[in-house]
Write an enzyme that holds these catalytic residues in place. Structure first.
Site, PDB file in Angstrom:
ATOM      1  N   LYS A  68       0.853  -1.194   0.000  1.00  0.00           N
ATOM      2  CA  LYS A  68       0.000   0.000   0.000  1.00  0.00           C
ATOM      3  C   LYS A  68       0.881   1.232   0.000  1.00  0.00           C
ATOM      4  CE  LYS A  68      -4.018   2.088   0.618  1.00  0.00           C
ATOM      5  NZ  LYS A  68      -3.690   2.980  -0.521  1.00  0.00           N
ATOM      6  N   LYS A 104       5.157   1.850  -3.145  1.00  0.00           N
ATOM      7  CA  LYS A 104       5.137   3.238  -3.628  1.00  0.00           C
ATOM      8  C   LYS A 104       5.421   3.218  -5.110  1.00  0.00           C
ATOM      9  CE  LYS A 104       4.771   7.490  -1.909  1.00  0.00           C
ATOM     10  NZ  LYS A 104       4.086   7.940  -0.691  1.00  0.00           N
TER      11      LYS A 104
HETATM   12  P1  NAD Z   1       0.877  18.131  -3.146  1.00  0.00           P
HETATM   13  O1  NAD Z   1       1.352  17.879  -4.521  1.00  0.00           O
HETATM   14  O2  NAD Z   1      -0.581  18.284  -2.898  1.00  0.00           O
HETATM   15  O3  NAD Z   1       1.616  19.415  -2.534  1.00  0.00           O
HETATM   16  C1  NAD Z   1       2.997  19.569  -2.495  1.00  0.00           C
HETATM   17  C2  NAD Z   1       3.292  21.006  -2.073  1.00  0.00           C
HETATM   18  O4  NAD Z   1       4.696  21.167  -1.900  1.00  0.00           O
HETATM   19  C3  NAD Z   1       2.865  22.051  -3.096  1.00  0.00           C
HETATM   20  O5  NAD Z   1       2.327  23.169  -2.399  1.00  0.00           O
HETATM   21  C4  NAD Z   1       4.178  22.446  -3.772  1.00  0.00           C
HETATM   22  O6  NAD Z   1       4.148  23.759  -4.317  1.00  0.00           O
HETATM   23  C5  NAD Z   1       5.094  22.351  -2.564  1.00  0.00           C
HETATM   24  N1  NAD Z   1       6.508  22.289  -2.891  1.00  0.00           N
HETATM   25  C6  NAD Z   1       7.134  21.509  -3.802  1.00  0.00           C
HETATM   26  N2  NAD Z   1       8.457  21.783  -3.777  1.00  0.00           N
HETATM   27  C7  NAD Z   1       8.650  22.718  -2.824  1.00  0.00           C
HETATM   28  C8  NAD Z   1       9.782  23.405  -2.311  1.00  0.00           C
HETATM   29  N3  NAD Z   1      10.999  23.176  -2.784  1.00  0.00           N
HETATM   30  N4  NAD Z   1       9.583  24.308  -1.317  1.00  0.00           N
HETATM   31  C9  NAD Z   1       8.350  24.560  -0.822  1.00  0.00           C
HETATM   32  N5  NAD Z   1       7.259  23.932  -1.259  1.00  0.00           N
HETATM   33  C10 NAD Z   1       7.400  23.048  -2.252  1.00  0.00           C
HETATM   34  O7  NAD Z   1       1.494  16.927  -2.267  1.00  0.00           O
HETATM   35  P2  NAD Z   1       0.981  16.408  -0.859  1.00  0.00           P
HETATM   36  O8  NAD Z   1       0.075  15.271  -1.081  1.00  0.00           O
HETATM   37  O9  NAD Z   1       0.553  17.569  -0.030  1.00  0.00           O
HETATM   38  O10 NAD Z   1       2.349  15.773  -0.283  1.00  0.00           O
HETATM   39  C11 NAD Z   1       3.299  16.555   0.420  1.00  0.00           C
HETATM   40  C12 NAD Z   1       4.230  15.632   1.177  1.00  0.00           C
HETATM   41  O11 NAD Z   1       3.471  14.827   2.095  1.00  0.00           O
HETATM   42  C13 NAD Z   1       5.014  14.629   0.322  1.00  0.00           C
HETATM   43  O12 NAD Z   1       6.275  14.404   0.892  1.00  0.00           O
HETATM   44  C14 NAD Z   1       4.180  13.361   0.424  1.00  0.00           C
HETATM   45  O13 NAD Z   1       4.947  12.191   0.163  1.00  0.00           O
HETATM   46  C15 NAD Z   1       3.734  13.448   1.854  1.00  0.00           C
HETATM   47  N6  NAD Z   1       2.538  12.671   2.167  1.00  0.00           N
HETATM   48  C16 NAD Z   1       1.370  12.867   1.507  1.00  0.00           C
HETATM   49  C17 NAD Z   1       0.244  12.129   1.866  1.00  0.00           C
HETATM   50  C18 NAD Z   1      -1.100  12.361   1.228  1.00  0.00           C
HETATM   51  O14 NAD Z   1      -2.089  11.763   1.717  1.00  0.00           O
HETATM   52  N7  NAD Z   1      -1.220  13.178   0.217  1.00  0.00           N
HETATM   53  C19 NAD Z   1       0.340  11.162   2.879  1.00  0.00           C
HETATM   54  C20 NAD Z   1       1.544  10.994   3.535  1.00  0.00           C
HETATM   55  C21 NAD Z   1       2.639  11.757   3.176  1.00  0.00           C
END
Ligand code: NAD
Length: 443
Positions: A68, A104
């Site tokens: 997952k 992943k």
């Molecule tokens: P997303 O694509 O919705 O948002 C990512 C954000 O990060 C955007 O606002 C983007 O502009 C910003 N960003 C990218 N590069 C950047 C930088 N250099 N400096 C500042 N901001 C930057 O992605 P998300 O789903 O919010 O995921 C964010 C993180 O959380 C990732 O590491 C992801 O693996 C982790 N995560 C997400 C989930 C989920 O349910 N979506 C669950 C667990 C972990």
């Protein structure tokens, strides 16, 4: 030392294994993914050209249940990143105690450079390549960076089409080419879907809200005051925006937000997050979004004492709590010493390098590790999968109540282990995970 996320993941594994009472054979198995899938996806572009994209799925470990983990669409996606992210999913799913293993995937692509039709063709092509390896009882993808509910809906539909056209091998007996599978079974191939395509109430906000529950529980356990604490967040996507709203609703003061193009800092606290979101949606960037009520523009800078910041600056501003919620390697040996906060809440996966982690530890900064902090997303993904498989639909209140209990219980287990072994919360989280994995494995 290197910032390679896979090498970092292995180092974390070995560090925790020195404390955990688990057989060496388990650690050896976790050092290698069960299966690595690399595919090439040809896509017809809008201008008639054919372009090849590179996609990955890593199935790290399934001793606790089906693989997952999310799918990431980003120009920097590569095999070592996906391997590390899949390993962290194995650890995370054990910490939050859901019956899933770790996986992943992703595609090396800048989705912002594609039209919606191109993005859909790419997603459907990738799904056809992955179809023999994924499935509700086998491997269940979800959203991650630059993927969302709409993309999950395309995957769900394409998977159903492939199964019904008899192209997918390895399905459970009697299911090959059947069109009479229950709808919920097809829905369960992926989580984070739109509500009308079998999604769950509460999934969109689950990761951010889960991070809020973890932070609140740690602050309670360590006797820290909640109200009015200031927070700076790097990354304003799915995770960062929902976390910001949950914290604000609970009385925290959000002083900084940044995205990939920069951000804003208002020392007195950003008054209206919804207006900031609308401003970002309108202009495509956070920088410049100073808001009073529904008005977001630069004319409010002086009134609010705000200023534009760089993407990275959000992490080193004066704040009680800083939150990396974007990508890996945000906190490195270059900026760790400049962090002023007392707490780092890791909402992104792998945001702190090993060297930076040591610097933060020496400074006495409490780091709430990613594998605990952001596990709310997969907790509700499990509820979504469970509802699909049983043909149930739970109310939002029920999902959020279960999420809160799950996050509190995972946090208490990690905190108690950190006290028992006198180790960091990160090491404690890995110890909890390794011991749960050892219980489920016969190696
Ligand atoms: P997303 O694509 O919705 O948002 C990512 C954000 O990060 C955007 O606002 C983007 O502009 C910003 N960003 C990218 N590069 C950047 C930088 N250099 N400096 C500042 N901001 C930057 O992605 P998300 O789903 O919010 O995921 C964010 C993180 O959380 C990732 O590491 C992801 O693996 C982790 N995560 C997400 C989930 C989920 O349910 N979506 C669950 C667990 C972990």
């Amino acid at each position: 030392m290197t910032n390679n996320p896979w090498e970092q993941a292995l180092a974390e594994l070995e560090k925790a294994a020195a404390h955990a009472k688990v057989p060496r054979s388990l650690v050896e198995r976790l050092r290698k993914p069960d299966r690595v899938i690399e595919v090439s996806v040809p896509v017809m572009m809008d201008d008639g050209r054919r372009e090849e994209f590179h996609g990955y799925r890593v199935q790290h470990n399934n001793v606790r249940g089906p693989y997952k983990g999310g799918l990431r669409f980003h120009p920097k996606v590569n095999m070592d990143e996906v391997k590390a992210l899949s390993f962290w999913m194995t650890i995370k799913n054990a910490i939050v105690d859901v019956p899933f293993g770790g996986g992943k995937g992703g595609i090396t692509v800048d989705p912002k450079g594609l039209s919606e039709a191109e993005l859909e063709r790419l997603t459907r092509g990738f799904t056809r390549k992955l179809a023999p390896y994924i499935g509700p009882e086998q491997d269940v993808p979800a959203p991650d960076v630059n993927t969302n509910a709409k993309i999950m809906g395309w995957i769900r539909d394409e998977y159903e089409r492939e199964v019904k056209s008899q192209k997918v091998k390895g399905l459970p007996a009697g299911r090959q080419g059947k069109s009479d599978m229950p709808k919920g079974w097809f829905d369960a191939v992926v989580t984070g879907k739109p509500m009308e395509r079998g999604g769950s109430q509460g999934r969109a906000e689950a990761t951010g809200l889960g991070g809020f529950y973890v932070l609140s529980e740690i602050m309670r356990q360590t006797g820290r005051a909640h109200r009015g604490a200031s927070v700076a967040i790097q990354g304003f996507g799915n995770v960062g925006s929902h976390l910001a709203q949950s914290l604000k609703d609970a009385g925290f003061s959000i002083v900084a937000l940044s995205d990939s193009k920069g951000g804003i800092y208002i020392s007195k606290g950003i008054p209206d997050l919804k207006a900031v979101t609308e401003c970002k949606e309108g202009s495509g960037r956070l920088a410049g979004c100073y808001c009073v009520g529904s008005v977001c523009d630069l004319s409010n800078v002086e009134v609010l004492g705000g200023r534009d910041i760089t993407s990275e600056e959000a992490l080193t501003l004066p704040a009680d709590i800083v939150v990396p919620a974007a990508l890996e390697n945000a906190i490195t040996k270059e900026n760790a010493a400049d962090i002023q906060a007392g707490i780092v809440l890791e909402m992104a996966n792998g945001p702190t390098t090993r060297e930076a982690d040591e610097i933060l530890g020496k400074k006495g900064i409490l780091v709430i590790p990613d594998v605990l902090a952001n596990s709310g997303g997969v907790a509700v993904s499990y509820y979504e999968w469970h509802q699909n498989m049983r043909g149930e639909t739970w109310k939002r209140e029920e999902v959020l109540r279960k999420l809160k209990e799950k996050m509190q219980s995972a946090t208490r287990a990690v905190y108690a282990t950190s006290k028992e072994h006198n180790v960091s919360l990160r090491d404690a989280a890995y110890i909890v995970a390794l011991e749960r994995l050892a219980e489920s494995t016969s190696i």
